[in-house]
Design a protein around this motif. Structure first.
Motif, short mmCIF file in Angstrom:
data_model
loop_
_atom_site.label_atom_id
_atom_site.label_comp_id
_atom_site.label_asym_id
_atom_site.label_seq_id
_atom_site.Cartn_x
_atom_site.Cartn_y
_atom_site.Cartn_z
N ALA A 1 0.96 -1.02 0.03
CA ALA A 1 -0.04 -0.15 -0.20
C ALA A 1 0.73 1.26 0.06
O ALA A 1 0.54 2.25 -0.88
CB ALA A 1 -0.98 0.06 1.25
N THR A 2 1.95 1.28 0.85
CA THR A 2 2.83 2.36 0.91
C THR A 2 3.53 2.55 -0.52
O THR A 2 3.52 3.71 -1.03
CB THR A 2 3.95 2.08 1.79
OG1 THR A 2 3.46 1.96 3.07
CG2 THR A 2 4.82 3.43 2.04
N GLY A 3 3.82 1.52 -1.13
CA GLY A 3 4.56 1.65 -2.51
C GLY A 3 3.51 2.14 -3.44
O GLY A 3 3.93 2.94 -4.28
N ASN A 4 2.31 1.81 -3.60
CA ASN A 4 1.19 2.34 -4.39
C ASN A 4 1.04 3.88 -4.14
O ASN A 4 0.94 4.72 -5.02
CB ASN A 4 0.17 1.54 -4.33
CG ASN A 4 0.01 0.22 -4.95
OD1 ASN A 4 0.78 -0.21 -5.71
ND2 ASN A 4 -0.73 -0.72 -4.35
N ARG A 5 0.98 4.42 -2.73
CA ARG A 5 0.92 5.61 -2.74
C ARG A 5 2.02 6.53 -3.11
O ARG A 5 1.87 7.43 -3.69
CB ARG A 5 0.60 5.79 -1.18
CG ARG A 5 -0.37 5.08 -0.37
CD ARG A 5 -0.42 5.47 1.10
NE ARG A 5 -1.36 4.98 1.85
CZ ARG A 5 -1.81 4.76 3.13
NH1 ARG A 5 -0.68 5.17 3.89
NH2 ARG A 5 -2.85 4.49 3.55
N ILE A 6 3.26 6.05 -2.89
CA ILE A 6 4.48 6.69 -3.36
C ILE A 6 4.58 6.71 -5.14
O ILE A 6 4.74 7.76 -5.61
CB ILE A 6 5.76 5.96 -2.97
CG1 ILE A 6 5.98 5.96 -1.43
CG2 ILE A 6 6.97 6.71 -3.52
CD1 ILE A 6 6.92 5.44 -0.98
N LEU A 7 4.04 5.60 -5.69
CA LEU A 7 3.90 5.67 -7.08
C LEU A 7 2.84 6.69 -7.41
O LEU A 7 2.97 7.59 -8.57
CB LEU A 7 3.73 4.44 -7.67
CG LEU A 7 4.81 3.16 -7.53
CD1 LEU A 7 4.21 1.95 -8.01
CD2 LEU A 7 5.88 3.76 -8.33
N ASN A 8 1.59 6.65 -6.74
CA ASN A 8 0.57 7.79 -7.37
C ASN A 8 1.10 9.27 -6.79
O ASN A 8 0.75 10.24 -7.96
CB ASN A 8 -0.71 7.25 -6.60
CG ASN A 8 -1.06 5.80 -6.84
OD1 ASN A 8 -1.06 5.56 -8.02
ND2 ASN A 8 -1.94 5.35 -6.04
N ALA A 9 1.73 9.29 -5.80
CA ALA A 9 2.21 10.58 -5.56
C ALA A 9 3.40 11.01 -6.47
O ALA A 9 3.15 12.51 -7.15
CB ALA A 9 2.88 10.82 -4.34
N HIS A 10 4.28 10.29 -6.93
CA HIS A 10 5.06 10.58 -8.20
C HIS A 10 4.49 10.90 -9.60
O HIS A 10 4.76 12.05 -10.05
CB HIS A 10 6.23 9.41 -8.36
CG HIS A 10 7.28 9.32 -7.27
ND1 HIS A 10 7.94 8.33 -7.36
CD2 HIS A 10 7.24 10.06 -6.32
CE1 HIS A 10 8.93 8.57 -6.36
NE2 HIS A 10 8.42 9.33 -5.49
N ALA A 11 3.31 10.21 -9.80
CA ALA A 11 2.59 10.58 -11.04
C ALA A 11 1.90 11.68 -10.97
O ALA A 11 1.95 12.66 -11.82
CB ALA A 11 1.59 9.54 -11.35
N ASP A 12 1.47 12.24 -9.59
CA ASP A 12 0.66 13.43 -9.45
C ASP A 12 1.52 14.56 -9.57
O ASP A 12 1.47 15.71 -10.19
CB ASP A 12 -0.10 13.45 -8.21
CG ASP A 12 -1.22 12.34 -8.33
OD1 ASP A 12 -1.75 11.94 -9.33
OD2 ASP A 12 -1.83 12.01 -7.11
#
Length: 412
Positions: free
Chosen positions: A274-285
């Protein structure tokens, strides 16, 4: 894996150095400020230390040869201390040492703590590009708890204030979060002093207080502060504040502070996926909002974002209060709460005593209220005399006789 990391020996060499010094995984983990499983993962090459922990681990490994002299009969190599001279009989007992809440050789690194004893501090950023300081293995001991607290505060407070500003965009809220966190740390100092990662202990409270959703209802924090003067910094800060709270915290810990993914997940109380997905989504945004990150490859976005966070300059200073003022404020607040508790207890005791003294000793049943009965005519005075009753009344008044003869019948 035999490939070495910048500033670190190869994984197999790390294990060899530890075994040569006859140190256990738990001892290395305690000195560096991580878990034993993390050290085992570093030695096997499955993960790589990053940021502050990498610097602390590198200094610890660099100092192992100096900590491994010839062993004596009192202990293994690297941990043998020279025998102390006998103390006189009338000498006072030494005070119990308090563990300074600072990792060995902790510098400004990815977490932004200042280097101890005169090292220059980065200009407010969560990362530092200066070279590593001289090796200083081991953990420093300080007898005075106030001195230990002041050391931790001077090392961590400026960087935590900057990180809280990046989370909220408000100077007053950032300084208030740091003040509250260190006040609570001083109240619970025995627990903080023995924590493996005291900076992380305080940082967790700072982040939770700064990201509390209840601040939106406070009048002092409804309006945002003045934005940075540099347009690039303003765009980056607006992009950070546009992220969800959990994504903002995860990306700041991973890219700004420099924690690895498992430690970021542990500090945010989330699973690693879940933390990895949050970081990836934050990088994309962030890549969609910040032009400087739009053309950066995905594998290099973390490094580029880290540099941009370090270069961001707030439009005002983020200087926390002195450590002595924080300690004094916490003690003063504790005394006020103690006095308020004692006063409230005295009021409750007095009210209870007054109630016990004035309460009735027996039960008096209440009088039943009157009820109206239907069908009974109301009493309205004497009734009107009938004709026969009037004749009898006149006869009794007109008869002059008295005594027994009055009731005797007469024939006339």
């Amino acid at each position: 894996m035999t490939r070495s990391v910048e500033g670190l020996p190869a994984p197999n060499e790390r294990r060899r150095l530890r075994e040569a010094a006859e140190l256990t995984l738990d001892e290395v983990a305690t000195a560096v400020g991580v878990a034993a499983a993390t050290v085992r993962s570093w030695e096997s090459g499955r993960t790589t230390p990053r940021g502050r922990k990498r610097d602390a681990y590198a200094r610890f490994l660099a100092g192992l040869p100096e900590l491994a002299p010839e062993a004596d009969a009192t202990g293994p190599p690297g941990r043998a201390d020279p025998p102390a001279p006998p103390a006189p009989a009338d000498a006072p007992a030494p005070a119990d040492p308090v563990l300074v809440a600072v990792a060995p050789g902790a510098g400004v690194g990815a977490e932004g703590e200042a280097e101890a004893e005169g090292a220059p501090q980065a200009p407010g950023g969560p990362v530092d590009t200066a070279g590593p300081a001289a090796p200083r293995p081991g953990v420093r001991l300080v007898v005075d708890p106030a001195e230990a607290f002041d050391t931790l505060y001077d090392l961590a407070a400026p960087a935590l204030a900057r990180q809280a500003y990046l989370l909220t965009g408000r100077r007053a809220l950032a300084l208030e979060a740091v003040d509250r966190a260190f006040t609570r740390a001083w109240d619970q100092w025995p627990e903080v002093a023995t924590d493996p990662d005291p900076v992380g202990w305080v940082r967790t409270i700072v982040y939770e207080y700064a990201l509390s959703p209840w601040h939106r209802f406070r009048r002092a924090h409804r309006r945002p502060d003045r934005p940075p003067a540099d347009p690039a910094d303003r765009i980056l800060l607006d992009a950070l504040l546009a992220l969800p709270r959990f994504h903002r915290r995860a990306v700041l810990l991973y890219d700004g502070v420099g924690l690895d993914l498992p430690d970021t997940a542990a500090e945010t109380e989330a699973t690693t996926p879940a933390t990895g997905n949050r970081i990836l989504n934050a990088h994309a945004d962030l890549a969609a909002r910040v032009p400087e990150l739009a053309d950066v490859p995905v594998e290099k976005q973390s490094a580029a974002l880290r540099e941009r966070l370090a270069a961001l300059r707030p439009p005002f200073s983020l200087d926390p209060r002195p450590a002595a003022a924080v300690r004094g404020g916490g003690e003063r607040r504790t005394r006020q709460w103690t006095r308020a508790t004692l006063g409230l207890t005295a009021m409750i005791t007095a009210a209870t005593a007054y109630t016990a003294a004035t309460a009735p000793t027996h039960y008096d049943p209440p009088l039943a209220p009157g009820e109206s009965v239907s069908g009974v005519p109301p009493l309205s005075g004497p009734q009107q005399l009938t004709e026969r009753s009037r004749q009898l009344h006149d006869k009794l008044r007109a008869d002059p006789e008295a005594g027994p003869a009055r009731v005797a019948p007469r024939l006339d």
